[in-house]
Design an enzyme around this catalytic site. Structure first.
Site, mmCIF file in Angstrom:
data_model
loop_
_atom_site.group_PDB
_atom_site.id
_atom_site.type_symbol
_atom_site.label_atom_id
_atom_site.label_comp_id
_atom_site.label_asym_id
_atom_site.label_seq_id
_atom_site.Cartn_x
_atom_site.Cartn_y
_atom_site.Cartn_z
ATOM 1 N N ARG A 101 -20.028 4.552 -10.050
ATOM 2 C CA ARG A 101 -18.856 4.705 -10.912
ATOM 3 C C ARG A 101 -17.758 3.707 -10.533
ATOM 4 O O ARG A 101 -17.556 3.440 -9.354
ATOM 5 C CB ARG A 101 -18.306 6.137 -10.792
ATOM 6 C CG ARG A 101 -18.941 7.093 -11.761
ATOM 7 C CD ARG A 101 -18.603 8.542 -11.527
ATOM 8 N NE ARG A 101 -17.196 8.852 -11.316
ATOM 9 C CZ ARG A 101 -16.708 10.087 -11.167
ATOM 10 N NH1 ARG A 101 -17.543 11.124 -11.232
ATOM 11 N NH2 ARG A 101 -15.446 10.299 -10.955
ATOM 12 N N ARG A 115 -22.282 7.704 -3.677
ATOM 13 C CA ARG A 115 -22.719 8.359 -4.916
ATOM 14 C C ARG A 115 -23.316 7.352 -5.900
ATOM 15 O O ARG A 115 -22.812 6.259 -6.088
ATOM 16 C CB ARG A 115 -21.537 9.062 -5.581
ATOM 17 C CG ARG A 115 -21.901 9.608 -6.971
ATOM 18 C CD ARG A 115 -20.913 10.602 -7.490
ATOM 19 N NE ARG A 115 -19.579 10.080 -7.619
ATOM 20 C CZ ARG A 115 -18.520 10.821 -7.935
ATOM 21 N NH1 ARG A 115 -18.665 12.122 -8.136
ATOM 22 N NH2 ARG A 115 -17.330 10.283 -8.040
ATOM 23 N N ARG A 160 -7.109 8.348 -6.019
ATOM 24 C CA ARG A 160 -7.537 9.658 -6.563
ATOM 25 C C ARG A 160 -7.197 10.793 -5.586
ATOM 26 O O ARG A 160 -6.821 11.888 -5.994
ATOM 27 C CB ARG A 160 -9.036 9.637 -6.866
ATOM 28 C CG ARG A 160 -9.361 8.788 -8.095
ATOM 29 C CD ARG A 160 -10.824 8.415 -8.152
ATOM 30 N NE ARG A 160 -11.710 9.534 -8.314
ATOM 31 C CZ ARG A 160 -12.992 9.524 -7.970
ATOM 32 N NH1 ARG A 160 -13.535 8.436 -7.442
ATOM 33 N NH2 ARG A 160 -13.740 10.574 -8.157
ATOM 34 N N LYS A 180 -18.106 19.319 -6.728
ATOM 35 C CA LYS A 180 -17.924 20.220 -7.885
ATOM 36 C C LYS A 180 -19.025 19.997 -8.924
ATOM 37 O O LYS A 180 -19.648 20.937 -9.405
ATOM 38 C CB LYS A 180 -16.544 19.988 -8.539
ATOM 39 C CG LYS A 180 -15.376 20.121 -7.572
ATOM 40 C CD LYS A 180 -14.034 19.859 -8.234
ATOM 41 C CE LYS A 180 -13.824 18.436 -8.717
ATOM 42 N NZ LYS A 180 -13.770 17.416 -7.651
ATOM 43 N N ARG A 200 -6.138 20.362 -14.164
ATOM 44 C CA ARG A 200 -5.834 19.511 -13.029
ATOM 45 C C ARG A 200 -4.332 19.366 -12.797
ATOM 46 O O ARG A 200 -3.930 18.658 -11.882
ATOM 47 C CB ARG A 200 -6.370 18.124 -13.329
ATOM 48 C CG ARG A 200 -7.303 17.645 -12.234
ATOM 49 C CD ARG A 200 -8.150 16.649 -12.823
ATOM 50 N NE ARG A 200 -8.712 15.681 -12.034
ATOM 51 C CZ ARG A 200 -10.018 15.453 -12.061
ATOM 52 N NH1 ARG A 200 -10.816 16.230 -12.744
ATOM 53 N NH2 ARG A 200 -10.487 14.455 -11.400
HETATM 54 P P1 AP5 Z 1 -19.986 15.278 -6.864
HETATM 55 O O1 AP5 Z 1 -20.630 16.593 -7.120
HETATM 56 O O2 AP5 Z 1 -20.217 14.173 -7.817
HETATM 57 O O3 AP5 Z 1 -18.413 15.473 -6.553
HETATM 58 P P2 AP5 Z 1 -17.236 15.961 -7.487
HETATM 59 O O4 AP5 Z 1 -16.435 16.967 -6.719
HETATM 60 O O5 AP5 Z 1 -17.746 16.377 -8.819
HETATM 61 O O6 AP5 Z 1 -16.401 14.613 -7.539
HETATM 62 P P3 AP5 Z 1 -15.847 13.736 -8.738
HETATM 63 O O7 AP5 Z 1 -15.506 12.407 -8.103
HETATM 64 O O8 AP5 Z 1 -16.759 13.700 -9.926
HETATM 65 O O9 AP5 Z 1 -14.552 14.503 -9.071
HETATM 66 P P4 AP5 Z 1 -13.313 13.957 -9.656
HETATM 67 O O10 AP5 Z 1 -12.615 15.245 -9.858
HETATM 68 O O11 AP5 Z 1 -12.553 12.940 -8.917
HETATM 69 O O12 AP5 Z 1 -13.826 13.125 -10.946
HETATM 70 P P5 AP5 Z 1 -13.962 13.495 -12.462
HETATM 71 O O13 AP5 Z 1 -15.221 12.934 -12.949
HETATM 72 O O14 AP5 Z 1 -13.658 14.932 -12.694
HETATM 73 O O15 AP5 Z 1 -20.440 14.821 -5.391
HETATM 74 C C1 AP5 Z 1 -20.023 13.596 -4.827
HETATM 75 C C2 AP5 Z 1 -21.185 13.002 -4.001
HETATM 76 O O16 AP5 Z 1 -21.440 13.855 -2.885
HETATM 77 C C3 AP5 Z 1 -22.517 12.897 -4.771
HETATM 78 O O17 AP5 Z 1 -23.159 11.711 -4.381
HETATM 79 C C4 AP5 Z 1 -23.318 14.136 -4.313
HETATM 80 O O18 AP5 Z 1 -24.723 13.881 -4.333
HETATM 81 C C5 AP5 Z 1 -22.793 14.346 -2.915
HETATM 82 N N1 AP5 Z 1 -22.712 15.764 -2.532
HETATM 83 C C6 AP5 Z 1 -22.233 16.792 -3.299
HETATM 84 N N2 AP5 Z 1 -22.279 17.951 -2.607
HETATM 85 C C7 AP5 Z 1 -22.781 17.638 -1.374
HETATM 86 C C8 AP5 Z 1 -23.046 18.420 -0.209
HETATM 87 N N3 AP5 Z 1 -22.794 19.736 -0.167
HETATM 88 N N4 AP5 Z 1 -23.553 17.783 0.875
HETATM 89 C C9 AP5 Z 1 -23.801 16.433 0.851
HETATM 90 N N5 AP5 Z 1 -23.587 15.637 -0.222
HETATM 91 C C10 AP5 Z 1 -23.061 16.245 -1.317
HETATM 92 O O19 AP5 Z 1 -12.711 12.688 -13.086
HETATM 93 C C11 AP5 Z 1 -12.711 11.278 -13.154
HETATM 94 C C12 AP5 Z 1 -11.403 10.793 -13.785
HETATM 95 O O20 AP5 Z 1 -11.282 11.325 -15.122
HETATM 96 C C13 AP5 Z 1 -10.117 11.257 -13.083
HETATM 97 O O21 AP5 Z 1 -9.765 10.410 -11.998
HETATM 98 C C14 AP5 Z 1 -9.102 11.195 -14.241
HETATM 99 O O22 AP5 Z 1 -8.706 9.862 -14.505
HETATM 100 C C15 AP5 Z 1 -9.929 11.673 -15.432
HETATM 101 N N6 AP5 Z 1 -9.852 13.157 -15.618
HETATM 102 C C16 AP5 Z 1 -10.872 14.048 -15.507
HETATM 103 N N7 AP5 Z 1 -10.433 15.288 -15.746
HETATM 104 C C17 AP5 Z 1 -9.106 15.193 -16.000
HETATM 105 C C18 AP5 Z 1 -8.091 16.143 -16.290
HETATM 106 N N8 AP5 Z 1 -8.363 17.471 -16.378
HETATM 107 N N9 AP5 Z 1 -6.825 15.694 -16.484
HETATM 108 C C19 AP5 Z 1 -6.532 14.388 -16.416
HETATM 109 N N10 AP5 Z 1 -7.446 13.419 -16.135
HETATM 110 C C20 AP5 Z 1 -8.723 13.830 -15.937
#
Ligand code: AP5
Length: 216
Positions: free
Chosen positions: A160, A127, A171, A13, A88
């Site tokens: 991270r 990552r 997660r 994402k 979420r």
């Molecule tokens: P990346 O693009 O970083 O993946 P992502 O889907 O953004 O994954 P996240 O882990 O950031 O999502 P998340 O939803 O768990 O975490 P968030 O930060 O929102 O890609 C991942 C890897 O794959 C990278 O190395 C990239 O290079 C590679 N890649 C990408 N696309 C590729 C492809 N097509 N082919 C090959 N490689 C590829 O949230 C973190 C924490 O914050 C949560 O656990 C929670 O505690 C809190 N939080 C955040 N938002 C909320 C909310 N709305 N409500 C409550 N708590 C929240």
């Protein structure tokens, strides 16, 4: 363009949001990035969020909703936005709906990034993120340049805390239990677009562009 990206952790994402927001000149709003910045700066919000994030749990809805009400009112959102990681939970989605109604805005689409567990686990374990500008790398699919430094700004890269194996598992469970119900919520509203996120980034971006532009 006003879209939401939902999908399991590691589905890509943040990576695709970065490309599309630049291409469209719209805001990329990642709740995870906002929270991590607050944790690093030890703000009250960061202190309240940290223990949930470290455990791979969701930060309570009231904290997130208040934070997003403020963020969506900022000037850079006027032209459009990508919401990456919000909503979420169903209460967050309902709060967003109310907020957008008050602002007189509507969503164009909700993009569901679909990728199997084995792919997202592999991506998350490889990552690396730039500490200075937040650019996302991957040891396998998008390796950084020399000395493990960011190609864009020269910043240091880090893994991270929540990309440790035991936290990734939690997660994924949280996603399936608390976030997956949003799939039905947005499908019923006719907004859901499913994208196969296990393919290369360029293909995923092309698919999203086709779907969103077709729906506008
Ligand atoms: P990346 O693009 O970083 O993946 P992502 O889907 O953004 O994954 P996240 O882990 O950031 O999502 P998340 O939803 O768990 O975490 P968030 O930060 O929102 O890609 C991942 C890897 O794959 C990278 O190395 C990239 O290079 C590679 N890649 C990408 N696309 C590729 C492809 N097509 N082919 C090959 N490689 C590829 O949230 C973190 C924490 O914050 C949560 O656990 C929670 O505690 C809190 N939080 C955040 N938002 C909320 C909310 N709305 N409500 C409550 N708590 C929240």
């Amino acid at each position: 363009m006003r879209v939401i990206f939902i999908g399991p952790p590691g589905a890509g994402k943040g990576t695709q949001a970065e490309v599309i927001s630049r291409q469209e000149g719209i805001a990329h709003i990642s709740t995870g990035d906002i929270l991590r910045k607050n944790v690093a700066e030890q703000t009250d919000l960061g202190k309240a969020a940290r223990e949930y994030m470290d455990a791979g749990k969701l930060v309570p809805d009231e904290i997130i909703i208040g934070m997003m009400e403020k963020r969506l009112g900022e000037k850079d959102c006027r032209k459009g936005f990508i919401l990456d990681g919000f909503p979420r939970t169903v209460p967050q989605a309902e709060a967003l709906e109310e907020l957008l109604d008050r602002m007189g805005l509507c969503l164009d689409a909700v993009i569901l990034f679909q990728a199997p567990d084995e792919i997202v686990i592999r991506r998350l374990s490889g990552r690396r993120v730039c500490r200075s500008c937040g650019a996302i790398y991957n040891k396998r699919s998008k390796p950084p340049g020399e000395d493990d430094r960011c190609d864009k700004c020269g910043g240091t890269l880090y893994q991270r805390d929540d990309d440790r194996e035991e936290v990734i598992k939690s997660r994924l469970e949280v996603y399936k239990g608390q976030t997956a119900p949003l799939i039905g919520f947005y499908r019923d509203k006719g907004l859901l677009v499913e994208v196969d996120a296990s393919r290369e980034s360029a293909e995923v971006v092309a698919d999203i562009n086709r779907s969103v532009k077709g729906s506008q």
